[in-house]
Design a protein around this motif. Sequence first.
Motif, mmCIF file in Angstrom:
data_model
loop_
_atom_site.group_PDB
_atom_site.id
_atom_site.type_symbol
_atom_site.label_atom_id
_atom_site.label_comp_id
_atom_site.label_asym_id
_atom_site.label_seq_id
_atom_site.Cartn_x
_atom_site.Cartn_y
_atom_site.Cartn_z
ATOM 1 N N GLY A 36 0.821 -1.203 0.000
ATOM 2 C CA GLY A 36 0.000 0.000 0.000
ATOM 3 C C GLY A 36 0.849 1.243 0.000
ATOM 4 N N THR A 37 0.179 2.376 -0.100
ATOM 5 C CA THR A 37 0.834 3.676 -0.107
ATOM 6 C C THR A 37 0.253 4.510 1.026
ATOM 7 O OG1 THR A 37 1.066 3.554 -2.506
ATOM 8 C CG2 THR A 37 1.337 5.711 -1.500
ATOM 9 N N VAL A 45 2.718 11.720 -0.640
ATOM 10 C CA VAL A 45 3.209 10.498 0.000
ATOM 11 C C VAL A 45 3.992 10.842 1.261
ATOM 12 C CG1 VAL A 45 3.256 9.201 -2.146
ATOM 13 C CG2 VAL A 45 5.303 10.409 -1.412
ATOM 14 N N VAL A 46 3.975 9.914 2.219
ATOM 15 C CA VAL A 46 4.675 10.106 3.492
ATOM 16 C C VAL A 46 5.760 9.032 3.618
ATOM 17 C CG1 VAL A 46 4.455 10.261 6.000
ATOM 18 C CG2 VAL A 46 2.556 10.996 4.539
ATOM 19 N N PRO A 47 7.032 9.429 3.588
ATOM 20 C CA PRO A 47 8.113 8.455 3.772
ATOM 21 C C PRO A 47 8.339 8.164 5.255
ATOM 22 C CG PRO A 47 9.034 10.611 3.340
ATOM 23 C CD PRO A 47 7.534 10.753 3.249
ATOM 24 N N ASN A 48 9.052 7.092 5.533
ATOM 25 C CA ASN A 48 9.476 6.724 6.896
ATOM 26 C C ASN A 48 8.325 6.472 7.859
ATOM 27 O OD1 ASN A 48 12.232 6.949 6.178
ATOM 28 N ND2 ASN A 48 12.052 9.166 6.393
ATOM 29 N N VAL A 49 7.220 5.968 7.351
ATOM 30 C CA VAL A 49 6.112 5.559 8.218
ATOM 31 C C VAL A 49 6.390 4.125 8.653
ATOM 32 C CG1 VAL A 49 3.629 5.112 8.364
ATOM 33 C CG2 VAL A 49 4.480 7.041 6.998
ATOM 34 N N THR A 50 6.280 3.858 9.947
ATOM 35 C CA THR A 50 6.429 2.492 10.437
ATOM 36 C C THR A 50 5.070 1.808 10.337
ATOM 37 O OG1 THR A 50 8.185 3.131 11.945
ATOM 38 C CG2 THR A 50 7.073 1.048 12.413
ATOM 39 N N VAL A 51 5.020 0.744 9.570
ATOM 40 C CA VAL A 51 3.788 -0.026 9.381
ATOM 41 C C VAL A 51 3.992 -1.363 10.088
ATOM 42 C CG1 VAL A 51 2.169 -0.976 7.701
ATOM 43 C CG2 VAL A 51 3.498 1.080 7.122
ATOM 44 N N THR A 52 3.112 -1.651 11.043
ATOM 45 C CA THR A 52 3.228 -2.883 11.823
ATOM 46 C C THR A 52 2.044 -3.785 11.508
ATOM 47 O OG1 THR A 52 4.339 -1.654 13.577
ATOM 48 C CG2 THR A 52 3.504 -3.842 14.143
ATOM 49 N N SER A 63 7.278 -5.530 11.082
ATOM 50 C CA SER A 63 7.237 -4.112 10.740
ATOM 51 C C SER A 63 7.952 -3.857 9.424
ATOM 52 C CB SER A 63 7.891 -3.271 11.835
ATOM 53 O OG SER A 63 7.125 -3.320 13.007
ATOM 54 N N ALA A 64 7.493 -2.833 8.745
ATOM 55 C CA ALA A 64 8.124 -2.355 7.518
ATOM 56 C C ALA A 64 8.074 -0.834 7.563
ATOM 57 C CB ALA A 64 7.393 -2.877 6.293
ATOM 58 N N THR A 65 8.910 -0.195 6.777
ATOM 59 C CA THR A 65 8.945 1.265 6.717
ATOM 60 C C THR A 65 8.699 1.698 5.282
ATOM 61 O OG1 THR A 65 10.556 1.282 8.513
ATOM 62 C CG2 THR A 65 10.344 3.299 7.235
ATOM 63 N N THR A 66 7.885 2.738 5.134
ATOM 64 C CA THR A 66 7.635 3.230 3.782
ATOM 65 C C THR A 66 8.894 3.881 3.230
ATOM 66 O OG1 THR A 66 6.809 5.359 4.593
ATOM 67 C CG2 THR A 66 5.171 3.638 4.173
ATOM 68 N N GLY A 67 9.058 3.742 1.926
ATOM 69 C CA GLY A 67 10.194 4.359 1.256
ATOM 70 C C GLY A 67 9.893 5.810 0.911
ATOM 71 N N ALA A 68 10.765 6.416 0.145
ATOM 72 C CA ALA A 68 10.593 7.803 -0.275
ATOM 73 C C ALA A 68 9.317 7.980 -1.099
ATOM 74 C CB ALA A 68 11.810 8.266 -1.068
ATOM 75 N N ASP A 69 8.847 6.884 -1.702
ATOM 76 C CA ASP A 69 7.627 6.924 -2.511
ATOM 77 C C ASP A 69 6.370 6.660 -1.685
ATOM 78 O OD1 ASP A 69 8.118 4.272 -1.937
ATOM 79 O OD2 ASP A 69 8.177 3.613 -4.021
ATOM 80 N N GLY A 70 6.523 6.472 -0.349
ATOM 81 C CA GLY A 70 5.379 6.234 0.533
ATOM 82 C C GLY A 70 4.838 4.821 0.479
ATOM 83 N N ILE A 71 5.526 3.920 -0.213
ATOM 84 C CA ILE A 71 5.034 2.553 -0.395
ATOM 85 C C ILE A 71 5.665 1.610 0.630
ATOM 86 C CG2 ILE A 71 4.986 0.566 -1.975
ATOM 87 C CD1 ILE A 71 4.862 2.560 -4.278
ATOM 88 N N TYR A 72 4.842 0.730 1.190
ATOM 89 C CA TYR A 72 5.330 -0.343 2.072
ATOM 90 C C TYR A 72 4.930 -1.665 1.445
ATOM 91 C CZ TYR A 72 0.539 -1.034 3.622
ATOM 92 O OH TYR A 72 -0.804 -1.319 3.652
ATOM 93 N N ARG A 73 5.601 -2.729 1.870
ATOM 94 C CA ARG A 73 5.290 -4.058 1.332
ATOM 95 C C ARG A 73 5.678 -5.140 2.336
ATOM 96 N NH1 ARG A 73 3.749 -6.205 -3.129
ATOM 97 N NH2 ARG A 73 4.403 -8.260 -3.783
ATOM 98 N N PHE A 74 4.765 -6.064 2.550
ATOM 99 C CA PHE A 74 5.025 -7.277 3.324
ATOM 100 C C PHE A 74 4.867 -8.452 2.367
ATOM 101 C CE2 PHE A 74 3.412 -4.359 6.570
ATOM 102 C CZ PHE A 74 4.350 -4.519 7.576
ATOM 103 N N SER A 75 5.801 -9.391 2.402
ATOM 104 C CA SER A 75 5.681 -10.578 1.569
ATOM 105 C C SER A 75 5.751 -11.826 2.450
ATOM 106 C CB SER A 75 6.781 -10.604 0.508
ATOM 107 O OG SER A 75 8.043 -10.566 1.111
ATOM 108 N N LEU A 76 5.397 -12.953 1.855
ATOM 109 C CA LEU A 76 5.423 -14.250 2.536
ATOM 110 C C LEU A 76 4.628 -14.231 3.852
ATOM 111 C CD1 LEU A 76 9.156 -15.168 1.875
ATOM 112 C CD2 LEU A 76 7.139 -15.944 0.604
#
Length: 135
Positions: A36-37, A45-52, A63-76
Motif C-alpha cells: 500500500g501507499t 506520499v509520506v516516507p518513513n512511516v512504520t507499518v506494523t 514491521s516495515a517502513t515506507t520508502g521515499a515513494d510512501g510505499i510499504y510491502r510485506f511478503s510471505l
Amino acid sequence: MTSKKLLCSQLAIALLVGLLIPSLMAQSAGTGALTGTVTDPSGAVVPNVTVTLTSTSTNQSRSATTGADGIYRFSLIPPGAFRVKFAAAGFKTAEVSQVTINVTETPVLDRALEVGQQSEQVTVEANAQILQTAE
C-alpha cells in the motif's frame, strides 16, 4: 518454418516467465502479501512511516517502513486475519483492525494519515544541593 515457430514459442515462454517473476517473489503457494501507499491529507506520499502487521490469532508482528515513494510491502505472509498500524512523527497513529490475507493474493491497503498535534516539550530544571561529606 518449424525453427521460427520454436523460436517464437521460446520467446513467448521467456516473456511470460519474466512477467511472473515479481509475483512469484512476493508470495509462495501457501502465503500472501500486503502492500500500500501512505499519504497525508493533501495526497502527498509520506516516507518513513512504520507499518506494523500483527496477526490477530498469534499476536506475532512484523514491521516495515515506507520508502521515499510512501510505499510499504510485506511478503510471505501466512493466510489469516491481521491488524495494521501506521505510525509516523507529526501524524496521528492510525490502525486498521481487520485485514484478511489469502493465499497467493496481494491486497492493497492505502492509508491517509491525519496530521497530529505538535508534541509538547517538557524541561525539568532542578538545583542540586551540595553535600559536604568531609568532617
